[in-house]
Design an enzyme around this catalytic site. Sequence first.
Site, PDB file in Angstrom:
ATOM      1  N   TYR A  56       0.818  -1.222   0.000  1.00  0.00           N
ATOM      2  CA  TYR A  56       0.000   0.000   0.000  1.00  0.00           C
ATOM      3  C   TYR A  56       0.849   1.269   0.000  1.00  0.00           C
ATOM      4  O   TYR A  56       0.602   2.211  -0.732  1.00  0.00           O
ATOM      5  CB  TYR A  56      -0.933  -0.052   1.220  1.00  0.00           C
ATOM      6  CG  TYR A  56      -1.701   1.205   1.476  1.00  0.00           C
ATOM      7  CD1 TYR A  56      -2.759   1.583   0.651  1.00  0.00           C
ATOM      8  CD2 TYR A  56      -1.388   2.043   2.554  1.00  0.00           C
ATOM      9  CE1 TYR A  56      -3.474   2.746   0.887  1.00  0.00           C
ATOM     10  CE2 TYR A  56      -2.099   3.199   2.801  1.00  0.00           C
ATOM     11  CZ  TYR A  56      -3.139   3.544   1.968  1.00  0.00           C
ATOM     12  OH  TYR A  56      -3.831   4.704   2.199  1.00  0.00           O
ATOM     13  N   GLN A 162     -16.199   6.382   1.373  1.00  0.00           N
ATOM     14  CA  GLN A 162     -15.043   6.346   0.476  1.00  0.00           C
ATOM     15  C   GLN A 162     -15.254   5.138  -0.438  1.00  0.00           C
ATOM     16  O   GLN A 162     -15.374   4.015   0.050  1.00  0.00           O
ATOM     17  CB  GLN A 162     -13.760   6.187   1.276  1.00  0.00           C
ATOM     18  CG  GLN A 162     -12.517   6.161   0.419  1.00  0.00           C
ATOM     19  CD  GLN A 162     -11.334   5.589   1.192  1.00  0.00           C
ATOM     20  OE1 GLN A 162     -11.348   4.425   1.577  1.00  0.00           O
ATOM     21  NE2 GLN A 162     -10.328   6.413   1.424  1.00  0.00           N
ATOM     22  N   LYS A 164     -13.815   2.743  -3.190  1.00  0.00           N
ATOM     23  CA  LYS A 164     -12.533   2.341  -3.784  1.00  0.00           C
ATOM     24  C   LYS A 164     -12.762   1.909  -5.226  1.00  0.00           C
ATOM     25  O   LYS A 164     -13.728   1.193  -5.544  1.00  0.00           O
ATOM     26  CB  LYS A 164     -11.931   1.171  -3.002  1.00  0.00           C
ATOM     27  CG  LYS A 164     -11.653   1.530  -1.545  1.00  0.00           C
ATOM     28  CD  LYS A 164     -10.172   1.572  -1.286  1.00  0.00           C
ATOM     29  CE  LYS A 164      -9.822   1.879   0.126  1.00  0.00           C
ATOM     30  NZ  LYS A 164      -8.992   3.082   0.257  1.00  0.00           N
ATOM     31  N   ASP A 193     -11.665   6.736  -4.235  1.00  0.00           N
ATOM     32  CA  ASP A 193     -10.245   6.506  -3.932  1.00  0.00           C
ATOM     33  C   ASP A 193      -9.620   5.520  -4.930  1.00  0.00           C
ATOM     34  O   ASP A 193      -9.953   4.332  -4.932  1.00  0.00           O
ATOM     35  CB  ASP A 193     -10.126   5.956  -2.498  1.00  0.00           C
ATOM     36  CG  ASP A 193      -8.689   5.946  -1.994  1.00  0.00           C
ATOM     37  OD1 ASP A 193      -7.781   6.276  -2.789  1.00  0.00           O
ATOM     38  OD2 ASP A 193      -8.467   5.610  -0.814  1.00  0.00           O
ATOM     39  N   GLU A 218      -9.638  10.876  -4.591  1.00  0.00           N
ATOM     40  CA  GLU A 218      -8.523  10.618  -3.665  1.00  0.00           C
ATOM     41  C   GLU A 218      -7.442   9.781  -4.353  1.00  0.00           C
ATOM     42  O   GLU A 218      -7.739   8.742  -4.949  1.00  0.00           O
ATOM     43  CB  GLU A 218      -9.086   9.888  -2.427  1.00  0.00           C
ATOM     44  CG  GLU A 218      -8.061   9.602  -1.350  1.00  0.00           C
ATOM     45  CD  GLU A 218      -8.703   9.048  -0.065  1.00  0.00           C
ATOM     46  OE1 GLU A 218      -9.861   9.403   0.234  1.00  0.00           O
ATOM     47  OE2 GLU A 218      -8.040   8.256   0.615  1.00  0.00           O
ATOM     48  N   ASP A 241      -3.303  11.050  -0.671  1.00  0.00           N
ATOM     49  CA  ASP A 241      -3.224  10.169   0.496  1.00  0.00           C
ATOM     50  C   ASP A 241      -1.827   9.549   0.522  1.00  0.00           C
ATOM     51  O   ASP A 241      -0.896  10.091   1.133  1.00  0.00           O
ATOM     52  CB  ASP A 241      -4.347   9.115   0.426  1.00  0.00           C
ATOM     53  CG  ASP A 241      -4.341   8.153   1.606  1.00  0.00           C
ATOM     54  OD1 ASP A 241      -3.415   8.206   2.419  1.00  0.00           O
ATOM     55  OD2 ASP A 241      -5.268   7.317   1.716  1.00  0.00           O
ATOM     56  N   ALA A 294      -3.592   3.450   8.354  1.00  0.00           N
ATOM     57  CA  ALA A 294      -3.808   2.453   7.315  1.00  0.00           C
ATOM     58  C   ALA A 294      -4.555   1.243   7.877  1.00  0.00           C
ATOM     59  O   ALA A 294      -5.361   0.613   7.186  1.00  0.00           O
ATOM     60  CB  ALA A 294      -2.480   2.030   6.709  1.00  0.00           C
TER      61      ALA A 294
END
Length: 367
Positions: A56, A162, A164, A193, A218, A241, A294
Amino acid sequence: MRIERINIYTTALPVKGGVYRMASDDVESLDSTLVEIVTNDGLTGWGETCPVGPVYQPHHALGARAAIAEIAPGLIGSEIASIRLLAKRMDERLNGHGYAKAAFDMAFLDLLGQRLGVPVSTLLGGALTDRVPAYYSLIVGSPEETARIAADKVKAGYPRLQVKIGGRDLEEDVATVHKVWEAVGYKARIAVDGNRGLTVASAIHLDRLCQAIPFVFEQPCNTMDEVATLKGRVTHPVYLDENTEDQNAVLRAISLGIADGFGFKVTRLGGLTKMTTVRDLCAIRSLPHSCDDAWGGDIIAAACVHLAATVEPRRMEGAWIAQEYIDGHFDRKNPVVIEKGHIAVPQRPGLGVKPEPGMFGKPVATY
Ligand code: 0XW
Ligand code: MG
């Protein structure tokens, strides 16, 4: 109050539901590292660092423990009084590795708060509220399923979602954003995101194909330089981010004017103390941001919430904690919990949470 002993523990946090899917990686279980500092007057302070896997961002659990092994012996005997002096001592032992130092910074603040009888939010400048908003993170999934969960979470009280995307066809990402918007409309704020997964071209296409939907975009692309090229070419606000790897990255993004807001991670930025600087930089430019990490258990959750309480509410994008994706709590008596999409700020001295004695087994290292 001096540091007498430091115990390091590890614990596995399996993902509830099996997998947490992002454009950059799928994770199934996270490896958390806990730091327990014991002082000569019998107090204990806790810190935690828990990367969401090794892909990540440039952090990994074994890296955190190797960094901790460099730092910890040099802290024994130190007075817990000046957080700045302790930070200097850590920098004298190891260059960089803020995500490991962050666990110590949390434990120092936990101890100082207990000693002074104040919650950590007070040490971070003072709380503006006793309840902070959370947000729900929807993993990469089918448009229909994502929209169904989105509607449920808004009903449950989340003020922000959020969504993804990334790592698959543009068509599915565009359909997902449209379906979520149809399902929730203005009832929740939406962040989309990309977790670094989109090319600049796909980001521009997605922006155009979702033109009328008011979301913030994002971390669409991999590097800050790629994201910088979106300026003036996309109409949605762009948040950074993963690229906010340290305070300087935040300063750079703000001064270049390429970020309209941020998804901040406490450990990535080097800890709560370092986060107060980027929080204040954002305040100067009226930039919204989240206070997340995270991953992690109750220690990290408490840290995020204390910090979030010190952010001007109109710029607070929420504190993300991993509760929805993990089972149980480190502190069953005083857990950090999301209720109706919001989290009560712990009021007890220090972080306000303590892992159940013995729950992590024997320390993996003691200094
Ligand atoms: C939603 N999060 C805070 C949890 C995962 O670590 C990913 C992250 C993000 O915003 O990218
Ligand atoms: Mg993100």
